[in-house]
Design an enzyme around this catalytic site. Structure first.
Site, PDB file in Angstrom:
ATOM      1  N   LYS A   1     -45.281 -38.606 -56.594  1.00  0.00           N
ATOM      2  CA  LYS A   1     -43.634 -39.142 -56.331  1.00  0.00           C
ATOM      3  C   LYS A   1     -43.878 -39.750 -54.486  1.00  0.00           C
ATOM      4  O   LYS A   1     -43.187 -40.767 -54.509  1.00  0.00           O
ATOM      5  CB  LYS A   1     -42.764 -38.252 -56.503  1.00  0.00           C
TER       6      LYS A   1
ATOM      7  N   THR B   1     -37.643 -37.802 -55.572  1.00  0.00           N
ATOM      8  CA  THR B   1     -37.283 -36.229 -55.582  1.00  0.00           C
ATOM      9  C   THR B   1     -37.437 -35.764 -54.192  1.00  0.00           C
ATOM     10  O   THR B   1     -38.067 -36.204 -53.059  1.00  0.00           O
ATOM     11  CB  THR B   1     -38.457 -35.591 -56.577  1.00  0.00           C
ATOM     12  N   ASP B   2     -36.769 -34.672 -53.955  1.00  0.00           N
ATOM     13  CA  ASP B   2     -36.836 -33.757 -52.567  1.00  0.00           C
ATOM     14  C   ASP B   2     -38.217 -33.210 -52.624  1.00  0.00           C
ATOM     15  O   ASP B   2     -38.547 -32.457 -51.283  1.00  0.00           O
ATOM     16  CB  ASP B   2     -35.685 -32.709 -52.489  1.00  0.00           C
ATOM     17  N   GLU B   3     -38.935 -33.040 -53.581  1.00  0.00           N
ATOM     18  CA  GLU B   3     -40.174 -32.400 -53.628  1.00  0.00           C
ATOM     19  C   GLU B   3     -41.072 -33.082 -52.418  1.00  0.00           C
ATOM     20  O   GLU B   3     -42.358 -32.583 -52.147  1.00  0.00           O
ATOM     21  CB  GLU B   3     -40.903 -32.176 -54.841  1.00  0.00           C
TER      22      GLU B   3
ATOM     23  N   TYR C   1     -47.567 -33.472 -58.912  1.00  0.00           N
ATOM     24  CA  TYR C   1     -46.410 -34.266 -59.185  1.00  0.00           C
ATOM     25  C   TYR C   1     -45.701 -34.808 -57.852  1.00  0.00           C
ATOM     26  O   TYR C   1     -45.586 -35.948 -57.718  1.00  0.00           O
ATOM     27  CB  TYR C   1     -45.355 -33.274 -59.898  1.00  0.00           C
TER      28      TYR C   1
HETATM   29  P1  NAD Z   1     -38.042 -36.695 -67.888  1.00  0.00           P
HETATM   30  O1  NAD Z   1     -39.374 -36.219 -68.056  1.00  0.00           O
HETATM   31  O2  NAD Z   1     -36.842 -35.969 -68.576  1.00  0.00           O
HETATM   32  O3  NAD Z   1     -38.000 -38.158 -68.188  1.00  0.00           O
HETATM   33  C1  NAD Z   1     -38.797 -39.261 -68.059  1.00  0.00           C
HETATM   34  C2  NAD Z   1     -38.703 -40.091 -68.865  1.00  0.00           C
HETATM   35  O4  NAD Z   1     -39.703 -41.432 -68.453  1.00  0.00           O
HETATM   36  C3  NAD Z   1     -39.128 -39.984 -70.520  1.00  0.00           C
HETATM   37  O5  NAD Z   1     -38.020 -40.631 -71.173  1.00  0.00           O
HETATM   38  C4  NAD Z   1     -40.443 -40.726 -70.730  1.00  0.00           C
HETATM   39  O6  NAD Z   1     -40.594 -40.982 -71.891  1.00  0.00           O
HETATM   40  C5  NAD Z   1     -40.538 -41.564 -69.850  1.00  0.00           C
HETATM   41  N1  NAD Z   1     -41.799 -42.314 -69.432  1.00  0.00           N
HETATM   42  C6  NAD Z   1     -42.769 -41.451 -68.894  1.00  0.00           C
HETATM   43  N2  NAD Z   1     -43.760 -42.064 -68.598  1.00  0.00           N
HETATM   44  C7  NAD Z   1     -43.651 -43.259 -69.112  1.00  0.00           C
HETATM   45  C8  NAD Z   1     -44.231 -44.581 -68.828  1.00  0.00           C
HETATM   46  N3  NAD Z   1     -45.497 -44.622 -68.436  1.00  0.00           N
HETATM   47  N4  NAD Z   1     -43.909 -45.857 -69.295  1.00  0.00           N
HETATM   48  C9  NAD Z   1     -42.484 -45.723 -69.719  1.00  0.00           C
HETATM   49  N5  NAD Z   1     -41.510 -44.524 -69.827  1.00  0.00           N
HETATM   50  C10 NAD Z   1     -42.362 -43.532 -69.428  1.00  0.00           C
HETATM   51  O7  NAD Z   1     -37.517 -37.037 -66.380  1.00  0.00           O
HETATM   52  P2  NAD Z   1     -36.168 -36.596 -65.627  1.00  0.00           P
HETATM   53  O8  NAD Z   1     -36.135 -35.143 -65.279  1.00  0.00           O
HETATM   54  O9  NAD Z   1     -35.143 -37.524 -66.318  1.00  0.00           O
HETATM   55  O10 NAD Z   1     -36.457 -37.556 -64.134  1.00  0.00           O
HETATM   56  C11 NAD Z   1     -36.346 -38.874 -64.185  1.00  0.00           C
HETATM   57  C12 NAD Z   1     -36.590 -39.401 -62.610  1.00  0.00           C
HETATM   58  O11 NAD Z   1     -35.929 -38.621 -61.638  1.00  0.00           O
HETATM   59  C13 NAD Z   1     -38.199 -39.176 -62.456  1.00  0.00           C
HETATM   60  O12 NAD Z   1     -38.869 -40.102 -61.693  1.00  0.00           O
HETATM   61  C14 NAD Z   1     -37.999 -37.732 -61.494  1.00  0.00           C
HETATM   62  O13 NAD Z   1     -39.154 -37.640 -60.620  1.00  0.00           O
HETATM   63  C15 NAD Z   1     -36.913 -38.194 -60.784  1.00  0.00           C
HETATM   64  N6  NAD Z   1     -36.126 -36.736 -60.269  1.00  0.00           N
HETATM   65  C16 NAD Z   1     -35.931 -35.565 -61.316  1.00  0.00           C
HETATM   66  C17 NAD Z   1     -35.020 -34.424 -60.908  1.00  0.00           C
HETATM   67  C18 NAD Z   1     -34.946 -33.354 -61.872  1.00  0.00           C
HETATM   68  O14 NAD Z   1     -34.313 -32.244 -61.492  1.00  0.00           O
HETATM   69  N7  NAD Z   1     -35.258 -33.632 -63.111  1.00  0.00           N
HETATM   70  C19 NAD Z   1     -34.916 -34.489 -59.596  1.00  0.00           C
HETATM   71  C20 NAD Z   1     -34.994 -35.509 -58.553  1.00  0.00           C
HETATM   72  C21 NAD Z   1     -35.560 -36.601 -59.005  1.00  0.00           C
HETATM   73  O1  DAU Z   2     -36.595 -30.537 -56.944  1.00  0.00           O
HETATM   74  C1  DAU Z   2     -36.495 -31.858 -57.769  1.00  0.00           C
HETATM   75  C2  DAU Z   2     -37.315 -31.313 -58.844  1.00  0.00           C
HETATM   76  O2  DAU Z   2     -36.779 -30.432 -59.694  1.00  0.00           O
HETATM   77  C3  DAU Z   2     -37.690 -32.714 -59.710  1.00  0.00           C
HETATM   78  O3  DAU Z   2     -38.470 -33.571 -58.893  1.00  0.00           O
HETATM   79  C4  DAU Z   2     -38.539 -32.433 -60.971  1.00  0.00           C
HETATM   80  O4  DAU Z   2     -39.000 -33.351 -61.688  1.00  0.00           O
HETATM   81  C5  DAU Z   2     -38.090 -31.235 -61.773  1.00  0.00           C
HETATM   82  O5  DAU Z   2     -38.769 -30.813 -62.793  1.00  0.00           O
HETATM   83  C6  DAU Z   2     -37.654 -30.091 -60.814  1.00  0.00           C
HETATM   84  O6  DAU Z   2     -38.855 -29.248 -60.234  1.00  0.00           O
HETATM   85  P1  DAU Z   2     -38.834 -28.037 -60.263  1.00  0.00           P
HETATM   86  O7  DAU Z   2     -40.333 -27.335 -60.193  1.00  0.00           O
HETATM   87  O8  DAU Z   2     -38.297 -27.063 -59.136  1.00  0.00           O
HETATM   88  O9  DAU Z   2     -38.276 -27.387 -61.646  1.00  0.00           O
HETATM   89  P2  DAU Z   2     -38.605 -26.099 -62.999  1.00  0.00           P
HETATM   90  O10 DAU Z   2     -37.344 -26.422 -63.644  1.00  0.00           O
HETATM   91  O11 DAU Z   2     -39.726 -26.652 -63.420  1.00  0.00           O
HETATM   92  O12 DAU Z   2     -38.288 -24.890 -62.040  1.00  0.00           O
HETATM   93  C7  DAU Z   2     -37.410 -24.564 -61.256  1.00  0.00           C
HETATM   94  C8  DAU Z   2     -37.659 -23.333 -60.624  1.00  0.00           C
HETATM   95  O13 DAU Z   2     -37.948 -22.167 -61.600  1.00  0.00           O
HETATM   96  C9  DAU Z   2     -39.057 -23.351 -59.813  1.00  0.00           C
HETATM   97  O14 DAU Z   2     -39.166 -22.516 -58.613  1.00  0.00           O
HETATM   98  C10 DAU Z   2     -40.209 -22.510 -60.719  1.00  0.00           C
HETATM   99  C11 DAU Z   2     -39.277 -21.725 -61.414  1.00  0.00           C
HETATM  100  N1  DAU Z   2     -39.541 -21.393 -62.989  1.00  0.00           N
HETATM  101  C12 DAU Z   2     -39.919 -22.582 -63.781  1.00  0.00           C
HETATM  102  C13 DAU Z   2     -39.901 -22.287 -64.996  1.00  0.00           C
HETATM  103  C14 DAU Z   2     -40.059 -23.430 -66.133  1.00  0.00           C
HETATM  104  C15 DAU Z   2     -39.573 -19.994 -63.453  1.00  0.00           C
HETATM  105  O15 DAU Z   2     -39.523 -19.083 -62.782  1.00  0.00           O
HETATM  106  N2  DAU Z   2     -39.770 -19.804 -64.658  1.00  0.00           N
HETATM  107  C16 DAU Z   2     -40.122 -20.979 -65.538  1.00  0.00           C
HETATM  108  O16 DAU Z   2     -40.516 -20.773 -66.819  1.00  0.00           O
END
Ligand code: NAD
Ligand code: DAU
Length: 355
Positions: free
Chosen positions: A163, A134-136, A159
């Site tokens: 990562k 992630t970019d975080e 989180y």
């Molecule tokens: P998600 O929470 O939707 O899915 C995570 C999956 O991992 C689920 O299916 C869960 O059951 C599985 N999992 C969790 N713990 C586990 C364990 N101990 N063993 C096996 N499986 C397990 O997450 P996502 O949004 O699809 O993100 C996937 C990956 O991409 C993560 O590594 C996250 O850090 C990264 N990422 C997400 C975003 C985003 O915007 N969602 C952006 C950049 C990177």
């Molecule tokens: O940047 C990549 C990341 O993006 C991933 O690594 C994470 O797994 C993914 O969850 C996401 O993180 P964020 O915290 O940015 O996503 P989230 O959807 O939780 O929130 C997006 C923005 O919106 C953040 O600034 C918080 C805000 N927010 C979120 C929720 C859930 C609100 O204002 N209200 C809300 O109810």
């Protein structure tokens, strides 16, 4: 170009993982097998891959198993002759990591360590270990500037710290043991099958149901949005083409303030589902709530390197991608209903035994 036969995808029942598996089968020339290892936490839902499981019976395997379980990891590497890994399994929600960080440490750090160790012990047959990150990990930007591959790490939430830790472990296994690794650090994804705790699906469903649309603080935090399939194409490109040890940042060149995202989504729900029974626009449901502790101000990615090295481009803009996503949630009522009501958990308990 790397070739893969048996790819271990971890976390394939989650949001990005399920989209990635579908993308690889349907939009690339991959001819091999995908083994999806997922422990089915609240965020994992095999229903997100029902179509894939039915269509690719010979080439898709689901393993209900936990990356924290070393023995399970080793068994899967050997049983399926794994030659490559795309590691997505993680606890992924920042707010949950603030309330309850334990699982983030165990899954994101210890789980990644288990996978690396298993890969290292079988390095004669491992072509690639790709880590989806992630970019975080880079922390927060002010009003200007961009994250690039050389931005120093400065994570703020449990989180992002977990990562960052896993990224460092992945690089260490290359630098110390020569494991062929690549890493992608991506910005915020949105699209089909995203669990409705994340901003965009939460706003779509709350808007549909006439519930409050919670915006943290003043809604002025900025995120860089990317349609999930464009992230999947970036991951696949890096896996196939990047040199071992390389990192690429991935983003949407699509910076938006949260309040503007919420207003756009509310307007799209009005457009596709009609106004609220009262006739008021759904934007009127916006409710400002207490801010997230340590809330990162702004993320923005400069993905020039990915674009220049591999001619990677995204296919969706915010306009097209947001509209597609809202339509998807409106058209997929069965998936939405079972996730919204929690029925999917009962279905998993009945049908999926953990190994
Ligand atoms: P998600 O929470 O939707 O899915 C995570 C999956 O991992 C689920 O299916 C869960 O059951 C599985 N999992 C969790 N713990 C586990 C364990 N101990 N063993 C096996 N499986 C397990 O997450 P996502 O949004 O699809 O993100 C996937 C990956 O991409 C993560 O590594 C996250 O850090 C990264 N990422 C997400 C975003 C985003 O915007 N969602 C952006 C950049 C990177
Ligand atoms: O940047 C990549 C990341 O993006 C991933 O690594 C994470 O797994 C993914 O969850 C996401 O993180 P964020 O915290 O940015 O996503 P989230 O959807 O939780 O929130 C997006 C923005 O919106 C953040 O600034 C918080 C805000 N927010 C979120 C929720 C859930 C609100 O204002 N209200 C809300 O109810």
């Amino acid at each position: 170009m790397r070739k893969f036969n048996n790819i271990l995808v971890t976390g394939g029942a989650g949001f990005i993982g399920s989209n990635f598996i579908r993308y690889v089968f349907e939009k690339t020339d991959f001819k091999g097998r995908i083994i999806n290892m997922d422990s089915l936490t609240y965020a994992g839902n095999p229903a997100s891959l029902e179509d894939v499981a039915a269509r690719y019976t010979e080439r898709y395997v689901f393993e209900h198993a936990d990356i924290r379980d070393k023995e399970a990891v080793e068994r899967i590497f050997d049983e399926y002759d794994i030659d490559s890994v795309c590691h997505l399994a993680a606890e992924s929600h920042v707010d949950r990591s603030i309330v309850s960080p334990d699982d983030f440490i165990q899954t994101n750090i210890v789980g990644t360590f288990n996978l690396l160790q298993a890969a290292k012990e079988r390095d004669d047959r491992i072509t690639l270990f790709h880590h989806v990150s992630t970019d975080e990990v880079y922390g927060s930007l002010g009003d200007t500037g961009f994250f690039t591959e050389t931005t120093p790490y400065m994570p703020h939430s449990p989180y992002s710290a977990s990562k960052a830790s896993s990224d460092h472990l992945v690089r260490a296994y290359h630098d110390t043991y020569g494991l062929p690794i690549t890493i992608s650090n991506c910005s915020n994804n949105y699209g089909p099958y995203q669990f409705p705790e994340k901003l965009i699906p939460l706003i779509i469903l709350n808007a549909l149901e006439g519930k409050p649309l919670p915006v943290y603080g003043e809604g002025i935090n900025v995120r860089d949005w990317l349609y999930v399939e464009d992230h999947c194409s970036a991951i696949w490109t890096v896996m196939k083409e990047a040199k071992a040890s390389e990192t690429y940042v991935v983003g949407g060149r699509c910076e938006l303030r949260n309040i503007d995202v919420v207003k756009r989504i509310a307007a799209l729900v009005d457009e596709f589902a009609g106004p609220l029974p009262s006739g008021a626009p759904r934007e009127s449901l916006i409710t400002f709530v207490k801010d997230r502790p340590g809330h990162d101000h702004r993320y923005a990615i400069d993905c020039t390197r990915l674009e220049n090295d591999f001619s990677w481009t995204q296919t969706e803009t915010a306009e097209s991608g947001f509209a597609k996503t809202v339509k998807w949630y409106l058209d997929n009522n069965e998936w939405v209903k079972s996730v919204r009501t929690g029925e999917y958990r009962q279905w998993i308990e009945k049908n999926y035994e953990k190994r």
